[in-house]
Design an enzyme around this catalytic site. Structure first.
Site: not given
Ligand code: F6R
Length: 609
Positions: A2, A27, A74, A100-101, A482, A486, A489, A505, A604
């Site tokens: 949010c 966000r 969100w 937000n929260g 990773e 990527k 998402e 396995h 984010k």
């Molecule tokens: C994936 C991504 C998330 C963040 C995770 C941690 O692309 O961005 O998996 O890595 O939410 O966020 P931070 O690094 O801000 O603690």
């Protein structure tokens, strides 16, 4: 999660609110709303969907006023709908709240308020705040908010405006970030710094437990007991351009391309050009404390956790220190065996991730030394840890993390060398050679980026896949994870990362002609074994896309597609190998018509547990 934006000044609030919310959209983006005060009357507009929907609605029916607050949501409590969108109103529609929260005791509060005759319209936790403030109001909005918050358990960043006190915004913070921006005859309120960089670089961070009374020309800050606090605003050095797309179609692509300069900036000032000596004054650890560290625990979430996994390999290899990696949410609820000689390294782009923050608190409570590897200056985790090392990547706006990851790896690599040297695990000569490798890395990243169009072509063959497997060995394994993350998402293709040896396995059962398998097969001691895995996939009709080191002629005959990365040491290969995977995920998502910078259901900063 949010985003909150507020404006109070001598201009129309609406354009600022819309612009601010657009910047905060990463966000959360399932619904949005704005409230303004015009000639002492409240006007509220909200809608389901992105800020562009809200903008269209407001173009048809603009709302005036020089005071306003906005919210991009969100959803946590209550599905995305008009009625659940913020701002939320009290019974008389005299005041509105954006939040937000999570208000953890909202059900109990809601029951009590309803018993006392309050009329609830939404199914959100936030609405209880509006009714509580309404009930507590006796001529002073700040006081009413403070008294309401005394009854609340949970986390919040919130902003309130009211017809009864129309020349101010009241804000409060406990857990979720909130920043006040100071302009000329105007003030701003925002969930992050980049959203208001265009208007001001003079900011004040609200700390947990603090409240603010914001007018156009003045901000008064109080602690939870109502004691006035003298806080000096800080100046932010990020340039406003860095928070714009700069000609790229998406922030994700721009941020992928910023990696050479981001890595350079991360190295700059930490490595002496001639002697290759490393400086990390920000660690806040004495030489003695560094030498005493007998265990390292990385803790993080998501992509940052993958950086921690690479860190485990690097710290064991270079610093010869027992190292573990923990998901922050698991670490905090276990009984981790750590003491004053344990170094807990929290990795976080945002510095606001709720679980990572709680993991730092847990580590501190158990007397461990804590360091944050963080991108956002002055963020909560940066301030909570004993030492903070900034990644200097500049604002990362795309929801899928790219440059934050490679700059995190840069810092971890440098820290592993530093600890290795101090502990006598590597010689001066070895350290110098490792540093030289790092200094030449940004140029190699540039070369990987030059291969973008080839990777775009590979993305064509992948776009209609429904599943994908990513395999890697050693430091290639976290990169497989990773790469898969990527892809998941941004393109919504189901993808799994596995250590290549684990394929037999279980996952091998999935392989057929429809299953693309991305294999990290860069040079190093596990190379031959990885070739064996590629053969196993091919023998079962799988389609293999390999990330290999330049000069590897053999691989082309075994793989369907090869993406080459420049030769580098095994220790640095994860930093190069991840870049083609970021580009691949990006183009697959674009070709599938996905909303790359704001993938569905994601946000984010995950500021709730
Ligand atoms: C994936 C991504 C998330 C963040 C995770 C941690 O692309 O961005 O998996 O890595 O939410 O966020 P931070 O690094 O801000 O603690």
């Amino acid at each position: 999660m949010c985003g909150i934006f507020g404006y109070i000044g001598d201009k129309e609030a609406l354009p600022f609110l819309l612009e601010g919310l657009k910047k905060l959209e990463y966000r959360g983006y399932d619904s949005a709303g704005i409230a303004t005060l015009h000639k002492g009357k409240l006007f509220v507009t909200k809608c389901v969907g992105k800020i562009s929907e809200l903008e269209t609605t407001l173009q048809k029916k603009p709302i005036g006023g020089e005071v306003g607050i906005g919210h991009t949501r969100w959803a946590t409590h209550g599905q995305p709908s008009h009625v659940n969108s913020h701002p939320h109103e009290d019974c008389k529609s005299e005041l509105v709240v954006v939040h937000n929260g999570i208000i953890e005791n909202y059900l109990e509060l809601r029951r009590e308020l309803a018993d006392r005759g309050h009329d609830f319209r939404s199914s959100t936790d936030t609405e209880v705040l509006a009714h509580l403030i309404e009930e507590k109001y006796a001529g002073n909005l700040l006081l009413a908010v403070r008294e309401a918050l005394l009854l609340v358990r949970g986390s919040y960043a919130l902003a309130v405006i009211s017809e009864n006190d129309p020349q101010k915004i009241v804000a409060a913070r406990s857990g979720s970030p909130l920043i006040i921006g100071h302009g000329e005859e105007e003030s701003f309120l925002s969930s992050d710094i980049p959203a208001m960089l265009k208007y001001t670089s003079r900011i004040t961070q609200l700390e947990n437990g603090e409240m603010a009374e914001i007018t156009a020309t003045e901000t008064r800050i109080y602690d939870q007991h109502g004691k006035s606090l003298a806080k000096t605003p800080s100046l932010i050095s990020w340039d406003p351009e860095s928070a714009e797309k700069g000609g790229y179609s998406h922030f994700m692509l721009k941020e992928i391309h910023e990696q050479p300069s981001a890595i350079r900036k991360t190295i700059e000032g930490r490595v002496e050009a001639d002697s290759h000596k490393i400086h990390f004054d920000e660690l806040n650890l004495t030489e003695e404390e560094i030498r005493k560290v007998n265990r390292v625990v990385f803790t993080a979430c998501g992509t940052s956790w993958h950086a921690g996994l690479v860190g485990e390999y690097l710290f064991e290899q270079l610093a010869k220190l027992p190292t573990e990696v923990e998901y922050a949410a698991e670490f905090r609820y276990r009984s981790p065996i750590i003491d004053e000689n344990t170094l807990v390294i929290a990795i976080t782009q945002s510095g606001e991730t709720a679980d990572t923050l709680a993991a730092v608190w847990e580590a501190k409570a158990r007397n461990a030394k804590t360091i944050a590897i963080c991108n956002v200056t002055g963020s909560t985790i940066a301030r909570e840890a004993h030492g903070v090392v900034y990644t200097n990547a500049g604002p990362e706006i795309g929801v899928a993390s790219t440059k934050a990851f490679t700059t995190q790896l840069t810092i971890i690599y440098l820290l592993a060398i530093l600890f290795g040297k101090r502990r006598g695990a590597i010689s001066e000569k070895e350290a110098t050679s490792l540093i030289s490798d790092l200094i030449s890395l940004p140029q190699k990243v540039e070369r990987v980026l030059q291969g973008e169009s080839l990777i775009e072509t590979v993305a064509d063959t992948f776009r209609s896949a429904t599943n994908a497997l990513y395999l890697g060995r050693g430091k290639g394994f976290p990169i497989a994870l990773e790469g898969a993350l990527k892809l998941k998402e941004v393109s919504y293709i189901h993808a799994e990362g596995y250590p290549a040896a684990e394929m037999k396995h279980g996952p091998i059962a999935l392989i057929d002609k429809n299953m693309p398998v991305v294999v990290l097969a860069f040079s190093g001691r596990r190379y031959e074994k990885t070739l064996g895995n590629i053969e196993e996939v091919k023998a079962r009709g799988g389609r293999v896309i390999v990330v290999a080191s330049e000069g590897d002629k053999q691989i082309a005959s075994q793989a369907d597609e090869v993406i080459y990365i420049p030769q580098t040491s095994e220790a640095l290969s994860p930093l190069l190998a991840v870049i083609p995977l970021q580009i691949l995920a990006y183009y697959i998502a674009v070709k599938r018509g996905c909303h790359v910078d704001q993938p569905r259901n994601l946000a984010k900063s995950v500021t709730v547990e």
